[in-house]
Enzyme design. Structure first.
Site, PDB file in Angstrom:
ATOM      1  N   LYS A   1       0.861  -1.193   0.000  1.00 51.35           N
ATOM      2  CA  LYS A   1       0.000   0.000   0.000  1.00 51.35           C
ATOM      3  C   LYS A   1       0.887   1.228   0.000  1.00 51.35           C
ATOM      4  CE  LYS A   1      -1.823   2.487   3.244  1.00 51.35           C
ATOM      5  NZ  LYS A   1      -1.576   3.840   2.665  1.00 51.35           N
TER       6      LYS A   1
ATOM      7  N   GLU B   1      10.689   0.657  10.078  1.00 46.42           N
ATOM      8  CA  GLU B   1      11.675   1.736  10.018  1.00 46.42           C
ATOM      9  C   GLU B   1      10.901   3.008  10.302  1.00 46.42           C
ATOM     10  OE1 GLU B   1      13.333   4.765   8.936  1.00 46.42           O
ATOM     11  OE2 GLU B   1      13.687   4.032   6.898  1.00 46.42           O
TER      12      GLU B   1
ATOM     13  N   CYS C   1      14.049  10.455   7.189  1.00 44.02           N
ATOM     14  CA  CYS C   1      14.020   9.927   8.556  1.00 44.02           C
ATOM     15  C   CYS C   1      15.357  10.103   9.264  1.00 44.02           C
ATOM     16  CB  CYS C   1      13.655   8.449   8.518  1.00 44.02           C
ATOM     17  SG  CYS C   1      14.635   7.520   7.332  1.00 44.02           S
TER      18      CYS C   1
ATOM     19  N   GLU D   1      10.059  14.769  15.897  1.00 41.55           N
ATOM     20  CA  GLU D   1      10.526  14.845  14.512  1.00 41.55           C
ATOM     21  C   GLU D   1       9.756  15.947  13.793  1.00 41.55           C
ATOM     22  OE1 GLU D   1       9.613  11.432  11.964  1.00 41.55           O
ATOM     23  OE2 GLU D   1      11.687  11.492  11.284  1.00 41.55           O
TER      24      GLU D   1
HETATM   25  O1  TXE Z   1       3.033   9.328   8.298  1.00 41.02           O
HETATM   26  P1  TXE Z   1       2.245   7.990   8.586  1.00 41.02           P
HETATM   27  P2  TXE Z   1       2.486  10.712   7.704  1.00 41.02           P
HETATM   28  C1  TXE Z   1       6.965  10.989  10.023  1.00 41.02           C
HETATM   29  C2  TXE Z   1       7.315  12.449   9.811  1.00 41.02           C
HETATM   30  C3  TXE Z   1       6.052  13.034   9.300  1.00 41.02           C
HETATM   31  C4  TXE Z   1       5.025  12.258  10.088  1.00 41.02           C
HETATM   32  C5  TXE Z   1       3.625  12.211   9.492  1.00 41.02           C
HETATM   33  O2  TXE Z   1       7.631  13.028  11.062  1.00 41.02           O
HETATM   34  O3  TXE Z   1       5.945  14.400   9.546  1.00 41.02           O
HETATM   35  O4  TXE Z   1       5.559  10.960  10.157  1.00 41.02           O
HETATM   36  O5  TXE Z   1       3.651  11.705   8.164  1.00 41.02           O
HETATM   37  C6  TXE Z   1       0.069   4.601   6.557  1.00 41.02           C
HETATM   38  N1  TXE Z   1      -2.769   1.770   9.792  1.00 41.02           N
HETATM   39  N2  TXE Z   1       7.370  10.146   8.910  1.00 41.02           N
HETATM   40  O6  TXE Z   1       1.211  11.131   8.343  1.00 41.02           O
HETATM   41  O7  TXE Z   1       0.887   8.315   9.065  1.00 41.02           O
HETATM   42  C7  TXE Z   1      -0.082   5.790   5.620  1.00 41.02           C
HETATM   43  O8  TXE Z   1      -1.232   5.634   4.794  1.00 41.02           O
HETATM   44  C8  TXE Z   1      -1.985   1.374   8.778  1.00 41.02           C
HETATM   45  C9  TXE Z   1       8.675   9.549   8.990  1.00 41.02           C
HETATM   46  O9  TXE Z   1       2.443  10.582   6.255  1.00 41.02           O
HETATM   47  O10 TXE Z   1       3.098   7.157   9.448  1.00 41.02           O
HETATM   48  C10 TXE Z   1       1.235   5.742   4.862  1.00 41.02           C
HETATM   49  O11 TXE Z   1       1.174   4.768   3.834  1.00 41.02           O
HETATM   50  N3  TXE Z   1      -1.286   2.237   8.008  1.00 41.02           N
HETATM   51  C11 TXE Z   1       8.862   8.489   7.997  1.00 41.02           C
HETATM   52  C12 TXE Z   1       2.222   5.296   5.943  1.00 41.02           C
HETATM   53  O12 TXE Z   1       1.436   4.655   6.955  1.00 41.02           O
HETATM   54  C13 TXE Z   1      -1.361   3.549   8.311  1.00 41.02           C
HETATM   55  C14 TXE Z   1       8.252   8.700   6.669  1.00 41.02           C
HETATM   56  C15 TXE Z   1       3.003   6.439   6.587  1.00 41.02           C
HETATM   57  O13 TXE Z   1       2.091   7.352   7.125  1.00 41.02           O
HETATM   58  C16 TXE Z   1      -2.161   4.018   9.374  1.00 41.02           C
HETATM   59  C17 TXE Z   1       6.932   9.293   6.738  1.00 41.02           C
HETATM   60  C18 TXE Z   1      -2.885   3.066  10.135  1.00 41.02           C
HETATM   61  N4  TXE Z   1      -3.675   3.419  11.155  1.00 41.02           N
HETATM   62  C19 TXE Z   1       6.566  10.022   7.824  1.00 41.02           C
HETATM   63  N5  TXE Z   1      -2.045   5.363   9.425  1.00 41.02           N
HETATM   64  C20 TXE Z   1      10.239   7.903   7.860  1.00 41.02           C
HETATM   65  N6  TXE Z   1      10.595   6.962   8.735  1.00 41.02           N
HETATM   66  O14 TXE Z   1      10.980   8.224   6.942  1.00 41.02           O
HETATM   67  C21 TXE Z   1      -1.223   5.736   8.421  1.00 41.02           C
HETATM   68  N7  TXE Z   1      -0.803   4.651   7.733  1.00 41.02           N
END
Ligand code: TXE
Length: 478
Positions: free
Chosen positions: A174, A250, A284, A378
């Protein structure tokens, strides 16, 4: 050049199709905020279909030899690298990534090439139990789910798909609702590469819907996730409450870089500003907290600030741009909120925000209290804190004063000190006289503490997608 968006449907069982209820979500452009595409939103029914297709495809795929599976992986690698320009433009439009720094198609296709010929984990055997020969078998887990974020979607897709497929698993991926287009582009390449239907399924949709359905699914046996710590906790709970699927996480970071007074200040300033500037701070492992020895603090700050603010902000599809906008309205608003918080506690030494659209001016805070929110959370923007220190112990204690533990860096010419500090830093990776982005594809990558579970790399990823089975053979007369 404007990218031609080829697909916005879901890729299930080797075919593109609309979602079961035909609903779509709007994808805005990061550079203009205007509607870029209407993308189909996977429903629970679509998730079930994709998992069922993967489950059906799994036995035949797992029964192929690694060499035969590798031939599909090589074809896909070639198609991805040939599509470099299209992929770069899709990401520039959807999440603002400058095409000038787009290395992802090259890096991503390398993962498929590597795993097409990887050294596969071998089982072991022993005669240590009298009367028995014991052996271990390495086997694929079955259906693997991958949930990827938006900041480097293609890289994450490749880092998860390539080892999972090479190990003999079938995958349902996804993409992030903020950046679904490159994953759909790759779905088309998967079809062109001739993968058997159901081995790779690619869904678009939001986290609480399609993401949660995958995390809770009883037929998904392993889930590899890159994203926020908050979502990691939710997925972890769903995985435990359903079938205890294996988890590979990660998560985010709040990575420190420590600069001692014998360091090469030019190099340290250049490297550390690049780390936090890359992808507008949306990586990240970006070194978002810098600790610099008091004796060189002024000199370091001057060099850092000059480099950091000499950015060329603009249209991400222009090859001269080296800083694009934040990925979307939400990310932009989040970063601005943190900048306002920073002004309450630290000292702002860069200009006030004046950039239009979703752009953020490079921002530096100095003398920030260790317990303030911008030191703990972060931010995911081009925002850095620079604090001074006097002793090695103080620098290490402050660097470790975080729930994250993804990456850390130490700059010094004293080898003893470098190794002492490296061994004491609580991080999955430590750079000595270098910082993130990480350079080693073969070194394990992942986080300590709240930054993750397991490690990913050329040498380690395949193992995480396999089960180890012990077989005990009783031998009469042995
Ligand atoms: O992340 P999410 P978001 C951090 C970074 C950023 C913050 C928010 O600080 O500002 O997260 O970003 C899926 N069940 N990182 O909101 O929500 C979502 O659809 C299952 C760090 O975009 O973690 C997407 O595919 N899946 C990071 C993925 O999770 C769920 C990179 C990431 O979204 C879900 C990105 C749920 N309940 C953001 N909720 C890094 N490690 O590099 C969301 N998702």
């Amino acid at each position: 050049m404007t990218s031609k968006i080829i697909e916005t449907r879901l890729f299930i069982n080797g075919e593109f199709r609309p979602s079961s209820n035909e609903e779509t979500f709007d994808l805005p452009s990061a550079r203009s905020g205007e509607l870029l595409a209407r993308v189909y939103e996977a429903t629970n029914e679509d998730v079930n279909d994709a998992v069922a297709a993967a489950k059906t495809a799994f036995p035949a795929w797992a029964a192929l030899s690694p060499y035969e599976r590798g031939r599909f992986l090589v074809k896909l690698a070639d198609l991805i690298s040939e599509s470099h320009i299209e992929l770069a433009h899709l990401e520039a439009e959807s999440m603002g990534r400058p095409v000038s720094s787009y290395f992802d198609a090259v890096a991503g296709s390398k993962w498929f090439r590597y795993f097409s010929e990887a050294a596969y984990p071998q089982g072991s055997s022993s005669l240590n139990t009298p009367g028995y020969i014991n052996i271990t078998l390495k086997q694929p887990v079955g259906v693997v789910a991958a949930i990827i974020p938006w900041n480097a979607p293609l890289v994450f897709l490749c880092k998860k798909l390539a080892p999972a497929l090479a190990a003999g698993n079938a995958v349902v991926l996804k993409s992030s609702e903020k950046a679904p287009l490159t994953s759909l582009y790759v779905a088309d390449l998967v079809k062109k590469a001739g993968f058997p239907p159901g081995v790779v399924n690619i869904l678009s949709g939001h986290g609480p819907g399609a993401g949660a359905a995958l995390a809770s699914h009883m037929d998904v046996r392993a889930l590899s996730f890159t994203g926020s710590n908050r979502t990691g906790k939710l997925i972890s709970k769903m995985a435990t409450d359903s079938n205890m699927k294996k988890l590979i996480f990660e998560l985010g970071g709040k990575s420190p870089a420590i600069i001692f007074d014998d360091a090469d200040v030019d190099t340290a300033a250049r490297d550390t500003q690049f780390s936090i500037h890359l992808m507008s701070g949306q990586t990240c492992m970006a070194n978002s907290r810098i600790y610099v020895h008091r004796n060189i603090a002024e000199r370091f700050l001057e060099k850092f600030k000059t480099a950091f603010t000499s950015n060329r902000m603009g249209d991400p599809t222009d090859p001269n741009t080296n800083q694009g906008p934040q990925a979307d309205k939400i990310q932009h608003a989040t970063v601005l909120r943190y900048i306002e918080m920073g002004k309450q506690t630290g000292t702002l030494v860069t200009d006030e925000q004046s950039a239009p659209g979703f752009f953020i001016n490079p921002t530096i805070f100095i003398d920030v209290p260790e317990d303030s929110q911008i030191m703990k959370e972060e931010i995911f923007g081009p925002v850095v804190t620079i604090n001074t220190f006097d002793t090695e112990a103080e620098a290490v204690a402050n660097a470790n004063n975080t729930e994250y533990g993804l990456y850390a860096a130490v700059y010094t010419k004293d080898l003893d000190r470098a190794m002492r500090v490296a061994s004491r830093l609580e991080a999955g990776t430590v750079g000595v006289n270098c910082t993130s982005p990480t350079k080693g594809d073969d070194t394990p990558f992942g986080g300590q503490k709240g930054s993750g579970l397991q490690r990913e790399s050329y040498l380690h990823s395949i193992e995480t997608f396999m089960e180890t089975k012990s077989v005990l053979i009783k031998v009469v007369g042995l």
